[in-house]
Scaffold this active site. Sequence first.
Site, PDB file in Angstrom:
ATOM      1  N   ASP A 321       0.847  -1.184   0.000  1.00  0.00           N
ATOM      2  CA  ASP A 321       0.000   0.000   0.000  1.00  0.00           C
ATOM      3  C   ASP A 321       0.880   1.231   0.000  1.00  0.00           C
ATOM      4  O   ASP A 321       1.504   1.504   1.004  1.00  0.00           O
ATOM      5  CB  ASP A 321      -0.976   0.004   1.170  1.00  0.00           C
ATOM      6  CG  ASP A 321      -0.346  -0.537   2.470  1.00  0.00           C
ATOM      7  OD1 ASP A 321       0.642  -1.272   2.416  1.00  0.00           O
ATOM      8  OD2 ASP A 321      -0.850  -0.187   3.543  1.00  0.00           O
ATOM      9  N   GLU A 514      12.208   1.075   7.670  1.00  0.00           N
ATOM     10  CA  GLU A 514      11.266   0.149   7.031  1.00  0.00           C
ATOM     11  C   GLU A 514      11.513   0.019   5.540  1.00  0.00           C
ATOM     12  O   GLU A 514      11.117  -0.972   4.936  1.00  0.00           O
ATOM     13  CB  GLU A 514       9.827   0.608   7.268  1.00  0.00           C
ATOM     14  CG  GLU A 514       9.527   1.959   6.679  1.00  0.00           C
ATOM     15  CD  GLU A 514       8.033   2.272   6.631  1.00  0.00           C
ATOM     16  OE1 GLU A 514       7.703   3.435   6.406  1.00  0.00           O
ATOM     17  OE2 GLU A 514       7.203   1.362   6.798  1.00  0.00           O
TER      18      GLU A 514
END
Length: 579
Positions: A321, A514
């Site tokens: 996403d 991340e």
Amino acid sequence: MHGKTWTLCLLLLLGLGLRCQEALPPPCESQIYCYGDLLHQVQMARLFQDDKQFVDMPLSMAPDQVLQSFKELAKAHNSTIPQQQLQEFVEKHFQAVGQELQPWTPGDWKESPQFLQKISDAKLQAWAGQLHQLWKKLGKKMKPEVLSHPEKFSLIYSQQPFIVPGGRFVEFYYWDSYWVMEGLLLSEMPETVKGMLQNFLDLVKTYGHIPNGGRVYYLQRSQPPLLTLMMDRYVTYTNDIAFLRENIGTLDLELNFWAENRSISVSSGGKNYTLNRYYVPYGGPRPESYSKDAELADTLPEGDREALWAELKAGAESGWDFSSRWLSKRSNPSLLSTIHTSKMVPVDLNAFLCQAEALMSNFYSRLGNDSQATKYRNLRAQRLDALKAMLWDEEKGVWFDYDLENAKKNPEFYPSNLTPLWAGCFSDPAVADKALKYLEDSQILNYKYGIPTSLRNTGQQWDFPNAWAPLQDLVIRGLAKSPSLRTQEVAFQLAQNWIRTNFDAYSKKSAMYEKYDISNGGQPGGGGEYEVQEGFGWTNGVVLMLLDRYGDRLTSGAWPALREPHCLAAALLLSLLPW
Ligand SMILES: *[C@@H]1O[C@H](CO)[C@@H](O)[C@H](O)[C@H]1NC(C)=O
Ligand SMILES: *[C@@H]1O[C@H](CO)[C@@H](O)[C@H](O)[C@H]1NC(C)=O
Ligand SMILES: *[C@@H]1O[C@H](CO)[C@@H](O)[C@H](O)[C@H]1NC(C)=O
Ligand SMILES: *[C@@H]1O[C@H](CO)[C@@H](O)[C@H](O)[C@H]1NC(C)=O
């Protein structure tokens, strides 16, 4: 189960021989955390920089009281409450975030796990030691109030403590946890892994599937299905067959969810194939990204908005996403409002399920249940056929997502195109070398800081120039399966590139991220809906895996100038010269 349901089930059992299942609760009806005017007004007033903050705040009183009090406030202000009053309302009725979780030091954490000794570069070894320390920072457990008063929290109660990704992600996430567990096993922490597995199994028993993450507002969607693989890794490490035996039925239940709620029939050449897709049949903005989803929907006619929201949720279910991967190719390929996730048959999802089917077949064989072992062996065989017929591209030598709307494959580069290799879902051993040629043809090996997520720069976080740890793993371990030394060597080189990017950023910032921006010398990544997050569970897991696998060869040193074979030959010659 209620008496009425029993009677109905009994009738069905007697009359039709149907299998009986307890009715599942609908996924999140909270009029505070999932839907409703309160959520709408607070999020649209943008009281917080990140919408996730509000839906993570525990209530200070019972939900009925909060809702009643909100109703009165709305009435007093003729429906639309001014920002100042909303702010006061939130302060009075909600608590600060993070109150429901406590730091937790894993009981099985120990000072010097053995794999550290396998790392020959001293700097990399010291770094791995620090990453091993980070498990203590990322460990969380829930306060007892979450169990005694679940209605006051968006957090879903888990009995066992767990490891979180980090940053804004203070709860667990489904697919992240797989790479976290790989790291934990290298750190010799199987008890922590077992606890996390237990939590996931409990969720399947309660909800019929594993939600995206550990909050009620994530219940409408799942994430890439890696539970069976997690179990396999745990059982391989511990040989805990009793735990497998106890929980095999729950693994079966999770795969049933994907089969019943996420499958699609595709026909080609007069044959029908069953494959899977990401699909979330619920509208409404995502509570944790509410104002962004609402704003995006404003660009569309009112009648198209619910469908857009469902497609955004399906995009979140994919773990990607968001990405150009899910956007319609018919119009502007970087317009997020063209998202049609459920119209795509994704390579990675089907490879994950193919692998799960193979593992289930093995599990059932080990447990002596031949009929179930055969069932899963057949499911895998059918899926292999379907992958070959619908997703495999003989000319390019790789698999592609299939676009149902355009009835053709999406020929764009994504690392996920190689997932069947990683998952062992192929029968021809030559595919690894074909995949290498595909990477060369797509000029992917020119990126020296990591494999990009795509070649499209859309500003979305799952696109160029971001690179993500799990995608590096998919490609590296996929190529490493090749019998060819050259392909294995490329796998090593990709590992070396990724290690250096992570190590350099860590040296400068003392943090793991991340995602990384590979256009910019491997800086922390950007784009998408929120700031880049530090921590970071799966990044740490993948680094530890690579250091374990290639620890005798990886270096922390300067980027090697000599890479090409002819350069190596020249270097060899030079080194032979008498200086
Ligand atoms: C509230 O709305 C009603 C009808 O729309 C209107 O008659 C009334 O004057 C409004 N009251 C205030 C305080 O704005
Ligand atoms: C799966 O779909 C069925 C209807 O086909 C529905 O009753 C059930 O609630 C769904 N399960 C989940 C976990 O969404
Ligand atoms: C494939 O599915 C379609 C639609 O469900 C059906 O009409 C058709 O008969 C099926 N074909 C085969 C070969 O099973
Ligand atoms: C195999 O598993 C199925 C499904 O859980 C069960 O119904 C069946 O009784 C099992 N058979 C054996 C031999 O254990």
